[in-house]
Design a protein around this motif. Sequence first.
Motif, PDB file in Angstrom:
ATOM      1  N   GLU A  85      27.272  28.402  81.643  1.00 10.25           N
ATOM      2  CA  GLU A  85      27.334  30.355  82.449  1.00 10.25           C
ATOM      3  C   GLU A  85      27.303  31.209  81.611  1.00 10.25           C
ATOM      4  O   GLU A  85      27.401  31.266  79.600  1.00 10.25           O
ATOM      5  CB  GLU A  85      29.213  30.492  82.286  1.00 10.25           C
ATOM      6  CG  GLU A  85      29.165  31.549  82.874  1.00 10.25           C
ATOM      7  CD  GLU A  85      31.276  32.091  82.811  1.00 10.25           C
ATOM      8  OE1 GLU A  85      31.850  32.640  82.240  1.00 10.25           O
ATOM      9  OE2 GLU A  85      31.884  30.785  82.966  1.00 10.25           O
ATOM     10  N   GLY A  86      26.412  32.280  81.959  1.00 17.70           N
ATOM     11  CA  GLY A  86      25.844  33.339  81.201  1.00 17.70           C
ATOM     12  C   GLY A  86      26.968  35.075  81.479  1.00 17.70           C
ATOM     13  O   GLY A  86      27.660  35.092  81.902  1.00 17.70           O
ATOM     14  N   ALA A  87      25.884  35.724  80.681  1.00 23.20           N
ATOM     15  CA  ALA A  87      27.235  36.851  80.287  1.00 23.20           C
ATOM     16  C   ALA A  87      26.705  37.357  81.790  1.00 23.20           C
ATOM     17  O   ALA A  87      26.099  37.378  82.699  1.00 23.20           O
ATOM     18  CB  ALA A  87      27.151  38.170  79.110  1.00 23.20           C
ATOM     19  N   PHE A  90      21.415  30.624  76.961  1.00 31.64           N
ATOM     20  CA  PHE A  90      21.296  32.145  77.234  1.00 31.64           C
ATOM     21  C   PHE A  90      21.229  32.503  75.924  1.00 31.64           C
ATOM     22  O   PHE A  90      22.256  32.435  74.561  1.00 31.64           O
ATOM     23  CB  PHE A  90      22.548  32.609  77.802  1.00 31.64           C
ATOM     24  CG  PHE A  90      22.436  32.245  78.880  1.00 31.64           C
ATOM     25  CD1 PHE A  90      22.080  33.330  80.224  1.00 31.64           C
ATOM     26  CD2 PHE A  90      23.462  31.152  79.669  1.00 31.64           C
ATOM     27  CE1 PHE A  90      21.727  32.555  81.550  1.00 31.64           C
ATOM     28  CE2 PHE A  90      23.870  30.463  81.275  1.00 31.64           C
ATOM     29  CZ  PHE A  90      23.064  31.597  82.441  1.00 31.64           C
ATOM     30  N   THR A  91      19.722  33.466  75.575  1.00 34.27           N
ATOM     31  CA  THR A  91      19.634  33.707  74.714  1.00 34.27           C
ATOM     32  C   THR A  91      20.178  35.168  74.433  1.00 34.27           C
ATOM     33  O   THR A  91      20.642  35.803  74.575  1.00 34.27           O
ATOM     34  CB  THR A  91      17.427  34.370  74.669  1.00 34.27           C
ATOM     35  OG1 THR A  91      16.758  33.322  75.293  1.00 34.27           O
ATOM     36  CG2 THR A  91      17.207  35.102  73.139  1.00 34.27           C
ATOM     37  N   ARG A  92      20.712  35.181  72.994  1.00 32.16           N
ATOM     38  CA  ARG A  92      21.653  36.044  73.096  1.00 32.16           C
ATOM     39  C   ARG A  92      21.103  37.928  73.182  1.00 32.16           C
ATOM     40  O   ARG A  92      19.717  37.918  72.056  1.00 32.16           O
ATOM     41  CB  ARG A  92      22.082  36.293  71.347  1.00 32.16           C
ATOM     42  CG  ARG A  92      22.814  37.193  70.699  1.00 32.16           C
ATOM     43  CD  ARG A  92      23.238  36.684  69.099  1.00 32.16           C
ATOM     44  NE  ARG A  92      23.525  37.997  68.450  1.00 32.16           N
ATOM     45  CZ  ARG A  92      25.083  38.179  69.233  1.00 32.16           C
ATOM     46  NH1 ARG A  92      25.942  37.083  69.066  1.00 32.16           N
ATOM     47  NH2 ARG A  92      26.032  39.359  67.950  1.00 32.16           N
ATOM     48  N   GLY A  93      21.543  38.301  73.756  1.00 31.87           N
ATOM     49  CA  GLY A  93      20.647  39.984  73.784  1.00 31.87           C
ATOM     50  C   GLY A  93      19.925  39.432  74.635  1.00 31.87           C
ATOM     51  O   GLY A  93      19.343  40.616  75.188  1.00 31.87           O
ATOM     52  N   GLY A  94      19.690  37.984  74.860  1.00 36.05           N
ATOM     53  CA  GLY A  94      18.370  38.076  76.795  1.00 36.05           C
ATOM     54  C   GLY A  94      16.794  37.857  75.720  1.00 36.05           C
ATOM     55  O   GLY A  94      16.974  38.231  75.079  1.00 36.05           O
TER      56      GLY A  94
END
Length: 512
Positions: free
Chosen positions: A264-266, A493-497
């Motif tokens: 799940e993403g932010a 999911f990459t931290r900060g995208g």
Amino acid sequence: MLKPWILISGLALALLALLAISPAGVAGYEVAEYTIADATGDWGFPSPYAHYSRGPGYVRMSFIFDTLVWKDDEGYLPALAEGWEYLEAENAYSFELQEGVTWHDGEPFTAEDVVFTVEYIQDHPYQWVDSSIIESAEAAGDYTVKLYLTEPYAPFMDLVACTLPILPRHIWEGVSDPEGARDDEALVGTGPFRLADYNKAHGTYLYEAYDGYYMGAPKVGRIVFVKISDQTAPAALRQGSAAAASVPPEAVSSLEGAGLEVIEGAFDWNAKLMINHQKEPFSDPEFRRALAYAIDREALVEIVLRGEGLAGSPGMVPPDSDWYNPAVEAYEYDPDLARGMIEDLGYSGTEVEVLVAERGIVGWPGSRAAELIEEQLEDAGLEVTLRSLDGATLDTLVMAWDFDLALLGHGGLGADPDYLRRMTLDETLNSVRYREDDRLTALLEDQRTETDGDDRAEIISEAQVLYAEALPALTLYYPRWYWAHNGEVALYFTRGGISIGVPIPLNKMAFL
């Protein structure tokens, strides 16, 4: 409507045709082939200058080209630079580069390639990096480079070091039309994969591992992108014809029951109502505020997203962000107030056209969102017409200011908060291109040169308040994203995208 099994059969045929293109074997890899389903398909030729300006286009390019620094799920990590530091006295970043790195054609990578890239984007602007903040680049030997800035630049790491793809000087110094370069040489990078095939019509991409990669050979032999809708993706995942895909929330429990992993993403993507503030009556801030009161954002979440999301903040920044200001005006749904405001302004019965495009992407504000907004705006006293277009045409009309209202969406809201400036002031598709409020403009420009975190947070907070007062656009909601995969690759999911905040869990590091 095609049945799911027909679509899956079509997917299988596309895969067979695509994989037959490259005779190279994939034995010896931990994962021989990894197929990713994508709802849109084509995101452009995956060179730095020819990929489409949205996040999926950048991700496809990033498999081939590396940046100085990269990010994973925890933060920054070395890429072409093994170390870096900010030299405050010189207002410069110094990078110690990796030694022994080769381009895909075997030529060595050196500091001269970095210097060349910086100078090249100053002559040929690259859509994702503001080259004006770099004064110069200097090489000190083969593996040290300094980038001198024109002024302090708080988002440098995310928006330059982690975003700018480094180009091979020996190839690109002869390229005068970077957007038109579509040959094999335009795809020579230092990244972990090389492109074996791209089919624009079918929206398919085939990547093969570059065993000479300086971080070690990838564990995946081939990565395949195939066009398939988000609604059909769950069936492809269960049947094994796709290894990973974005999936609708309602499919999550059944996919987990089938042994698939779900992440799940932010809330770092927003559906946005673009408002043409350059024409009447939309040029009147009071009319724009009436629109905000007229639209029930909570209902959009419940009906369009089936509760899988959050109602949009008029300040754009999502509530789960460290930069979020809860004091921003909320414009709670109040159709009576909206109707009264519109009447007082003399705009009752005004004809309004809303542009909408179906893009087959979970969370995208398509026809259902448009129909609800139509009902709500008509309840507030406006005469509304919906106009359905293909995505490319809608984007073109928005860029040309040839619209009243339009439904769009974009990510990047989990990255450095400079996105608030870029999505307000820049001359790009997703930006509202709004400079009528001098105070807001000044704050947005000031925050990017403020390197003290607390002071910058205060500026960002005040800017959200002013943005919400001006309302050059209205964030409708932030969808909750789900991706499902078969576990062969540990997606995250990459931290900060990725790069400037792309909220897609296809970080190339996961495939190494």
